[in-house]
Design a protein around this motif. Structure first.
Motif, PDB file in Angstrom:
ATOM      1  N   TRP A  93      28.206  48.710  77.826  1.00  0.00           N
ATOM      2  CA  TRP A  93      29.089  48.685  76.540  1.00  0.00           C
ATOM      3  C   TRP A  93      29.950  49.777  76.681  1.00  0.00           C
ATOM      4  O   TRP A  93      31.030  49.842  76.187  1.00  0.00           O
ATOM      5  N   GLY A  94      29.305  51.033  77.041  1.00  0.00           N
ATOM      6  CA  GLY A  94      30.194  52.202  77.153  1.00  0.00           C
ATOM      7  C   GLY A  94      31.287  52.167  78.392  1.00  0.00           C
ATOM      8  O   GLY A  94      32.285  52.424  78.198  1.00  0.00           O
ATOM      9  N   GLY A 112      33.041  47.950  76.711  1.00  0.00           N
ATOM     10  CA  GLY A 112      33.617  47.611  75.280  1.00  0.00           C
ATOM     11  C   GLY A 112      33.780  46.305  75.083  1.00  0.00           C
ATOM     12  O   GLY A 112      34.166  45.846  73.902  1.00  0.00           O
ATOM     13  N   GLN A 113      33.117  45.287  75.807  1.00  0.00           N
ATOM     14  CA  GLN A 113      33.516  44.005  75.588  1.00  0.00           C
ATOM     15  C   GLN A 113      32.025  43.206  75.522  1.00  0.00           C
ATOM     16  O   GLN A 113      31.243  43.577  76.345  1.00  0.00           O
ATOM     17  N   ALA A 136      29.097  47.080  67.881  1.00  0.00           N
ATOM     18  CA  ALA A 136      30.408  47.155  67.088  1.00  0.00           C
ATOM     19  C   ALA A 136      30.366  47.325  65.737  1.00  0.00           C
ATOM     20  O   ALA A 136      31.185  48.327  65.330  1.00  0.00           O
ATOM     21  N   ASP A 196      29.196  51.864  67.464  1.00  0.00           N
ATOM     22  CA  ASP A 196      28.458  52.378  68.898  1.00  0.00           C
ATOM     23  C   ASP A 196      27.252  53.259  68.775  1.00  0.00           C
ATOM     24  O   ASP A 196      27.031  53.886  69.541  1.00  0.00           O
TER      25      ASP A 196
END
Length: 448
Positions: free
Chosen positions: A30-31, A34-35, A243, A247
């Motif tokens: 994720w870092g 971000g999707q 989200a 985060d």
């Protein structure tokens, strides 16, 4: 039962380490991206191999020593962790590496899961089937409490390498307890002899066995349909929480811990209850409906005040429904062919859930997220319900999949073939009273 408990303890400790590593890798992906698609694809690649492995897994579990299969699978998991740790320390770790190792681990995890499931009836007396299944859920959800909680803290201090080192230490405990255990081998029943003709006969036997028993086939279809709905929303679970929480790794760890609390509570209940005198189809269907209701509430929430209790109640249902259906399968299918029947169920589940996780990410990123932004096509319909900020589109998908779970549970009650499956289908013990067990005398570690 003592041997089962020994193996169960080692696998429980190892699962804690595995959950820590999975949690850390989810945060890392994720870092990096971000999707939601990136996170969902890791789930997809952890499911995709089941489609190809499941057809032969049941046959291999029948032909090969089950203890060696479980040991070998644990060793492969350890080697994968070492490979990822090495790549990270060298600064070469990329997202596709995680997809590759997820696929490899799934192949062996599939064999391990079927081998262990098919061994329970050889290690546990029939009256303890539901209790043993409940303990397996204690493993799953106990790890969900401890693993993410530890990883959520350690991620900011020792980072990903420290988490992976803990995973490797817990794996060593699982390997030791398993190496000291003895898993007997089932003698063939008539059904087992019928299935052992050629490779294609053995591969397809699980399907033909269930097709000849419409009630069990219907139960299989209703069970895998649940996972189709579940994984469509489940693929977006972590991205949605991250989200909506800015985060926050601690927020994701908190809801994962809530899942563990609910799950272990349900597992302890099933282990202590043992099924009672009630038909096991009822806790299975009621647990399916209850999970859908709780997950709908979870999707509507936007903070831990809603997520935490909703997740506790949702996860409480999974050991109840899972322990019930496991007990049905173990009592209705002959021990020596359970591997092939379980493999067919894994195949169906793999096809449906792989499709769900493959479309979940793009569906969220490309369709529902843009449609739920201010002025989007769906804002007027769902905006009042889930808001219009980032992750609202994921919430719509999550709620929709949860409502599907409720419908699936209700359909199970409406259909007599499922509602009355235990009355219509005779127990496997009655079908094959001659089934006994044969000891395995070869030294197991010699070939590993």
């Amino acid at each position: 039962m003592r041997t089962f408990l020994r193996i169960w303890f080692g696998q429980t400790v190892s699962q804690i380490g595995s959950r820590m590593t999975h949690f850390g890798l989810t945060l890392w992906i994720w870092g990096q991206s971000g999707q939601a698609t990136s996170v969902a694809l890791m789930i997809f690649f952890s499911i995709l191999p089941t489609i190809f492995v499941a057809p032969i897994a049941g046959m291999l579990v029948y032909r090969w020593d089950r203890k060696r299969l479980i040991l070998g699978s644990d060793l492969v998991a350890g080697l994968s962790t070492i490979a990822l740790l090495t790549l990270y320390l060298m600064g070469h770790l990329e997202i596709w590496h995680l997809y590759l190792t997820s696929a490899v681990n799934t192949v062996f995890s599939q064999l391990q899961g079927i081998a262990f499931s098919a061994s329970i009836t050889l290690l546990v007396p029939p009256e303890q089937y539901t209790r043993a299944s409940g303990l397996r859920f204690v493993t799953n959800y106990g790890a969900s409490i401890i693993g993410p909680a530890f990883a959520g803290v350690l991620y900011y201090s020792v980072k990903l390498p420290g988490i992976m080192m803990v995973d490797l230490m817990t794996l060593s405990i699982a390997l030791t307890t398993l190496a000291l255990a003895h898993i007997p081998r089932a003698v063939e029943t008539e059904a087992g002899r019928e299935s052992r003709q050629n490779w294609w006969t053995e591969i397809s036997y699980g399907f033909r066995y269930l097709r000849a028993r419409p009630n069990l086939f219907a139960l299989s279809l209703i069970a895998v349909s649940f996972w189709l709905a579940h994984d469509l929303g489940g693929a977006l679970y972590a991205p949605m929480v991250l989200a909506r929480s800015g985060d926050s790794a601690r927020a994701l760890a908190a809801v994962s811990t809530a899942a563990g609390i609910g799950g272990i509570t349900g597992a302890i209940f099933m282990s202590a209850w043992g099924g009672g005198k009630y038909r096991r189809i009822h806790p299975f269907l009621l647990g399916t409906i209850g999970a859908g209701i709780a997950k709908t509430i979870f999707g509507l929430g936007q903070s831990l005040l809603v997520w935490f209790p909703a997740q506790v109640f949702s996860s409480l249902n999974f050991p109840v429904r899972g322990g019930a259906i496991d007990s049905i399968w173990m009592s209705k299918v002959e021990p020596d062919i359970q591997g092939r029947v379980f493999a067919f169920n894994y195949l169906l589940e793999g096809i449906l859930t792989a499709a769900a996780t493959l479309v979940a990410g793009p569906l969220a990123d490309q369709v529902f997220e843009p449609a739920m932004r201010p002025g989007g096509n769906l804002t007027a319909i769902f905006g009042w319900l889930v808001g219009t900020e980032n992750s609202s589109g994921m919430a719509v998908i999550y709620i929709g999949s949860s409502l599907m779970m409720i419908v699936i549970g209700l359909v199970g009650y409406v259909l007599p073939t499922i509602r009355n499956v235990e009355k219509i289908t005779p127990d496997a013990i009655a079908l094959s009273p001659e089934a006994t067990v044969m000891p395995i005398t070869e030294p197991v570690l010699a070939e590993l």
